[in-house]
Design a protein around this motif. Structure first.
Motif, mmCIF file in Angstrom:
data_model
loop_
_atom_site.group_PDB
_atom_site.id
_atom_site.type_symbol
_atom_site.label_atom_id
_atom_site.label_comp_id
_atom_site.label_asym_id
_atom_site.label_seq_id
_atom_site.Cartn_x
_atom_site.Cartn_y
_atom_site.Cartn_z
ATOM 1 N N UNK A 225 -4.912 3.646 -1.866
ATOM 2 C CA UNK A 225 -5.261 4.034 -0.189
ATOM 3 C C UNK A 225 -5.984 3.306 0.085
ATOM 4 N N UNK B 285 -5.077 0.040 12.470
ATOM 5 C CA UNK B 285 -4.996 1.168 12.852
ATOM 6 C C UNK B 285 -3.935 1.602 13.502
ATOM 7 N N UNK C 122 0.427 2.532 12.338
ATOM 8 C CA UNK C 122 0.384 2.825 11.202
ATOM 9 C C UNK C 122 1.419 3.106 10.008
ATOM 10 N N UNK C 123 1.493 2.872 8.291
ATOM 11 C CA UNK C 123 1.879 2.803 7.792
ATOM 12 C C UNK C 123 3.457 3.468 7.712
ATOM 13 N N UNK C 124 4.632 2.270 8.196
ATOM 14 C CA UNK C 124 6.025 3.064 7.828
ATOM 15 C C UNK C 124 5.949 3.138 6.908
ATOM 16 N N UNK D 144 0.705 -0.956 -0.050
ATOM 17 C CA UNK D 144 0.056 0.441 -0.200
ATOM 18 C C UNK D 144 0.677 1.331 0.376
#
Lengths: 228, 266
Positions: A200, A219, A222-224, A148
């Motif tokens: 996204x 949640x 959070x995306x790194x 993502x």
């Protein structure tokens, strides 16, 4: 009195709809191609790092260093070698996905609970089946999250690939700037922002579908994108 | 910095057959309106301004919200959306708005786009760092009578500082690395040579310009990593060193099976 050069002229959009659709498709094509190649390369690199533990810091450092090279510079540096071709856009785009994808795969495998791995080993699964049947599915949420972040970042960078003559929507932006005619610029910029946000959202849905148990964790983690 | 839509940008012009060393070796290349040093200064000024604004907007808000344990979901959502929005497209979108409002090509579009790009990593770093401070430590600080404000400023922030600085460093490197796009949006800065080189089909300008941009990003990354080591409070550093050596003594690396067992039991 009518404004000859508003931010958006609908008659122009209607008139040019074929070209706009083509730009969107080109943009998507380049994005999908980039992430697909990136995933293939990242899988090989991650497999190497998982197999030979000493390679792990080398792989991490190399992909992180690639990510630090400014995009304008990397696109430009390839121009003497590959001209204004698709390769000039693809090579940097793929290079930038690696840091995210490799660390997503490694993190994904790392967080597979040890008990589960040991149980899989104890019931006599072969190495291949332990990887394909147990470790990959359990690593999937983290890997999808990596995909993502990589895809969304790529959509943005494809826009910039217009400076080397590639990248669908970015060309509309540069065209608008060059002619100081705002409609193509607005269309190109808005559509690439919308495309990034839609992608996204699509990945969030995909993750929910493929790994429903991960929603709560997602949640929190959070995306790194950052490099550690 | 602001200029009207009608004016033409000054271009760096070099003979097509000039070599890199002839370009960089000539003192005249470094000064003057299209020189390397003024362009570098221009890039650094804009990047510095962006970082100052981004830090001021992100750190206090994230620290206070994390201290209160509020807005966790909203923060995660905002950070994700902020990261998803492509910087180049956003800056481009703002160009006609800025021109029509009479502010010219620069600095607003690129300034706003870069600031929005810099904020998510800083905000996220601060939020996770402050909310990740050991509960027992915070409770102990409260128990000895520190006010909430003292807990935040005297305990949580110093312990979180290293992670916060990592976020700031990552953002700063990203800003310096992305700033050159402004040369393609009617501005100047260090990205101008790549733009002019592409326009004039001058390979020396393209490659040399790209190397300047890459060298700057690399130097900023190295410099800030060093600075981060210096800034960390001595007490916190000792604490971390003790923890690290304890891990080493027990024979566990930071990765691999042993470390994972250690992490799991921790």
């Amino acid at each position: 009195m009518t404004d000859a050069n508003p931010l958006l002229r609908w008659d122009y959009v209607v008139d040019q709809r074929a070209a706009i659709v083509r730009a969107v498709l080109e943009h998507l094509q380049l994005t999908v191609l980039t992430v697909a190649i990136g995933l293939a390369v990242a899988s090989v690199l991650a497999a190497l790092a998982l197999r030979t533990i000493r390679l792990r810091p080398v792989v991490s450092a190399t992909t992180a260093a690639l990510y630090t090279i400014p995009s304008v510079a990397l696109f430009a540096l390839l121009v003497p070698a590959t001209g204004l071709s698709r390769a000039t856009a693809l090579i940097p785009l793929v290079a930038y996905t690696l840091v995210v994808l490799v660390s997503a795969i490694l993190d994904g495998f790392d967080q597979v609970p040890l008990d589960v791995e040991e149980a899989a080993e104890a019931i006599g699964l072969s190495v291949r089946r332990r990887v394909i049947g147990v470790r990959i599915p359990l690593a999937l949420p983290v890997i999808i999250n990596g995909l993502r972040v990589a895809s969304v970042t790529t959509v943005g960078l494809v826009t910039l690939a217009a400076i080397v003559g590639q990248g669908g929507l970015g060309r509309l932006i540069l065209d608008g700037l060059r002619r100081a005619f705002w409609t193509p610029l607005t269309v190109g910029a808005l559509l690439s922002i919308v495309l990034a946000l839609l992608l996204d959202a699509a990945f969030v849905l995909l993750e929910r579908r493929l790994a429903p148990w991960s929603v709560r964790e997602r949640t929190v983690a959070v995306g790194r994108r950052t490099v550690d | 910095m602001g200029r009207g839509a009608a004016s033409v940008l000054a271009q760096a012009a070099l003979p097509r057959d000039i070599t890199l060393w002839e370009w960089w070796g000539d003192a005249g290349s470094w000064t003057g309106p299209t020189g390397i040093l003024p362009s570098l200064l221009d890039t650094l000024t804009l990047s510095g301004t962006v970082m100052a604004i981004a830090v001021l907007l992100s750190v206090p808000s994230a620290a206070v919200l994390a201290h209160l344990g509020r807005a966790r979901l909203l923060s995660a959502w905002l950070v994700n959306v902020g990261r998803a929005v492509p910087t180049f497209a956003l800056a481009a979108l703002l160009v006609p708005l800025s021109l029509r409002a009479g502010y010219g090509f620069e600095p607003w579009p690129i300034l706003i786009a870069l600031t929005l790009m810099a904020m998510p990593p800083i905000y996220l770093g601060t939020y996770t760092a402050v909310s990740g401070v050991d509960r027992a430590t915070v409770d102990a600080a409260r128990a000895v009578g520190l006010t909430p404000r003292e807990v935040l400023l005297g305990v949580e922030l110093p312990l979180a500082l290293n992670v916060i600085l990592t976020g700031v460093r990552v953002a700063a490197v990203q800003v310096v690395a992305t700033e050159p796009i402004r040369a393609f949006l009617g501005g100047d800065g260090l990205g101008r040579y790549v733009r002019d080189g592409l326009g004039q089909r001058n390979t020396t300008l393209i490659v040399g310009g790209a190397m300047l941009v890459a060298a700057l990003a690399g130097s900023v990354a190295v410099l800030l990593t060093g600075l981060q080591r210096l800034i960390e409070p001595a007490g916190v550093r000792r604490l971390r060193a003790t923890a690290d050596s304890a891990t080493v003594v027990r024979g566990h690396g930071s990765r691999g099976r042993g470390a994972r067992i250690l992490r799991r039991t921790a």
